[in-house]
Write a protein that holds these residues in place. Structure first.
Motif, PDB file in Angstrom:
ATOM      1  N   PHE A 266      20.304  32.398  50.641  1.00 31.31           N
ATOM      2  CA  PHE A 266      21.402  33.195  51.188  1.00 31.31           C
ATOM      3  C   PHE A 266      21.081  33.603  52.621  1.00 31.31           C
TER       4      PHE A 266
ATOM      5  N   GLY B  36      22.121  36.646  44.443  1.00 31.20           N
ATOM      6  CA  GLY B  36      23.561  36.684  44.687  1.00 31.20           C
ATOM      7  C   GLY B  36      24.268  35.869  43.620  1.00 31.20           C
TER       8      GLY B  36
ATOM      9  N   PRO C  30      24.230  28.480  45.824  1.00 30.63           N
ATOM     10  CA  PRO C  30      24.585  29.854  46.193  1.00 30.63           C
ATOM     11  C   PRO C  30      25.975  29.939  46.798  1.00 30.63           C
TER      12      PRO C  30
ATOM     13  N   GLN D 296      28.018  32.379  49.226  1.00 28.79           N
ATOM     14  CA  GLN D 296      27.786  33.495  50.134  1.00 28.79           C
ATOM     15  C   GLN D 296      29.001  34.380  50.341  1.00 28.79           C
TER      16      GLN D 296
ATOM     17  N   SER E  41      21.957  40.054  52.848  1.00 28.89           N
ATOM     18  CA  SER E  41      21.723  38.740  52.247  1.00 28.89           C
ATOM     19  C   SER E  41      22.177  38.794  50.799  1.00 28.89           C
TER      20      SER E  41
ATOM     21  N   THR F 297      25.901  37.870  48.209  1.00 25.75           N
ATOM     22  CA  THR F 297      27.282  37.415  48.136  1.00 25.75           C
ATOM     23  C   THR F 297      28.229  38.541  48.507  1.00 25.75           C
TER      24      THR F 297
END
Length: 382
Positions: free
Chosen positions: A8, A183, A197, A199, A261, A263
């Motif tokens: 992230f 996240g 991931p 974001q 850092s 989501t």
């Protein structure tokens, strides 16, 4: 993961004035089922830095049941009876509040809420008034579900969803959810090496919930579903949600530096627009409040709250917390100009109509504030 290994990338946090920080029991529980300051300290430093900059923070914290088990040296058991959980929560609440108090030089206030408190509009308003007053006094509210009196059919279910409700309750700008994963991923990274991931989420569609899977499922992202539910609730209120790894010291330190850092879940509309949309569409109770031209101008042109001095009369039998119509009465007749949530019942409004706000308590023997309808609970009609 260390910061270098995190997939992230860092983002700049938007400016915020008031936030809710949700801390799960996985970040607070020690191996012996008690509470550990290991991860809480970093989060407390983020809160302290925010307070020093003039911001306001409300903490939603789990951990009372785990703390209670340590008090009586009882191990967790599957399918524990509700009465046992309630007793453990009662034993552990003081330890949980004590953990947070040790980090701050300002008073920490314990607030316990149940589903009933937030479903009942009058109790909802009372909870909001209490939290706003605590913040005005410079205290740090620490909220938990009231496990001591909650029962199965009334439980909010988890503190993720509770945090989202609280964020809307206190009109927060941001909801921070501290968890033990970096996240949101397309699948559970602990069981799927190909998990990707995510974001930035512009809108929480059914596809995201499908990625999360059911609560506790191995196919999901590891307890992620309730966090998506919380983010969806916050988004509906115009509040952004930031999901991050609270076990990573570097990720927590970034928050105090205005970086993030993890989501980011964006709302579809801003807070004011979401609030006004809700106010326009909540069903009205019978009756309403009649105001004079001066009050109508103050509300419409200046965005002011409705004060008792501008009230001419109250019609119907509405109660505190009801959504009612506001009507202007002048030489042209009577017409609806606004709608809002009344802080007082119809009976009380009749008694304080045309009086000054400072006289409310002497007339009623109590007061819920100087406004009959606060401007945050008021929307003008076209």
């Amino acid at each position: 993961m260390s910061q270098a290994e995190s997939p992230f990338a860092q983002q700049q946090l938007p400016s915020w004035r008031r936030a809710v920080l949700k801390v799960g029991s996985s970040l607070l529980a020690a191996e012996g089922e008690g509470l550990s300051p290991r991860h809480a300290l970093g989060l407390a430093q983020f809160v302290s830095a925010s307070l020093a900059e003039g911001r306001e923070v409300v903490i939603v914290s789990s951990g009372a049941v785990a703390a209670g088990r340590a008090v009586i040296h009882r191990k967790a058991t599957a399918g524990a009876a509700m009465a046992e959980r309630q007793a453990l929560a009662a034993l552990g609440q003081a330890q949980m509040i004590g953990l947070w108090q040790r980090f701050f030089d300002r008073p920490v206030a314990q607030v316990l809420l149940t589903h009933d408190d937030l479903r009942n509009r009058r109790r909802y308003l009372n909870a909001r008034a209490t939290l706003n007053e605590l913040l005005a006094l410079g205290a740090l509210p620490v909220i938990n579900e009231n496990d001591t009196v909650s029962v199965d059919e009334l439980k909010l279910g988890d503190n993720d969803n509770l945090a989202a409700v609280i964020a809307a309750l206190v009109d927060a700008d941001a909801l921070f959810i501290a968890t033990d994963i970096d996240g949101f991923y397309t699948s559970n990274p602990r069981v799927n090496a190909d998990a990707t991931p995510v974001q930035d989420v512009e809108a929480l569609t059914p596809e995201f919930f499908a990625m999360a899977g059911e609560a506790g499922s191995s196919a999901g992202t590891g307890g992620m579903r309730t966090k998506l539910e919380a983010a969806a609730k916050a988004a509906a209120a115009g509040i952004e949600t930031f999901l991050f790894n609270g076990t990573r010291a570097d990720a927590v330190r970034q928050l105090a530096q205005g970086r993030f850092s993890g989501t980011r879940f964006r709302p579809g509309q801003n807070r004011v627009a979401a609030r006004k949309h809700w106010l326009r569409h909540v069903p009205l109770e019978a009756g309403g409040i009649i105001v004079d031209a001066g009050a109508a101008r103050a509300m419409g042109e200046k965005g002011a709250s409705l004060l008792p001095g501008g009230v001419v009369a109250a019609e119907g039998d509405f109660r505190r917390g009801d959504m009612i119509e506001v009507r202007l009465r002048d030489e042209h007749g009577e017409r609806a100009i606004a709608r809002g949530v009344s802080q007082y019942s119809a009976v009380d409004v009749r008694r304080i109509a045309r009086r000054h706000s400072r006289d409310i308590e002497s007339i009623l023997g109590y007061n819920y504030g100087e406004n009959v309808i606060h401007r945050d609970d008021l929307v003008m009609l076209p």
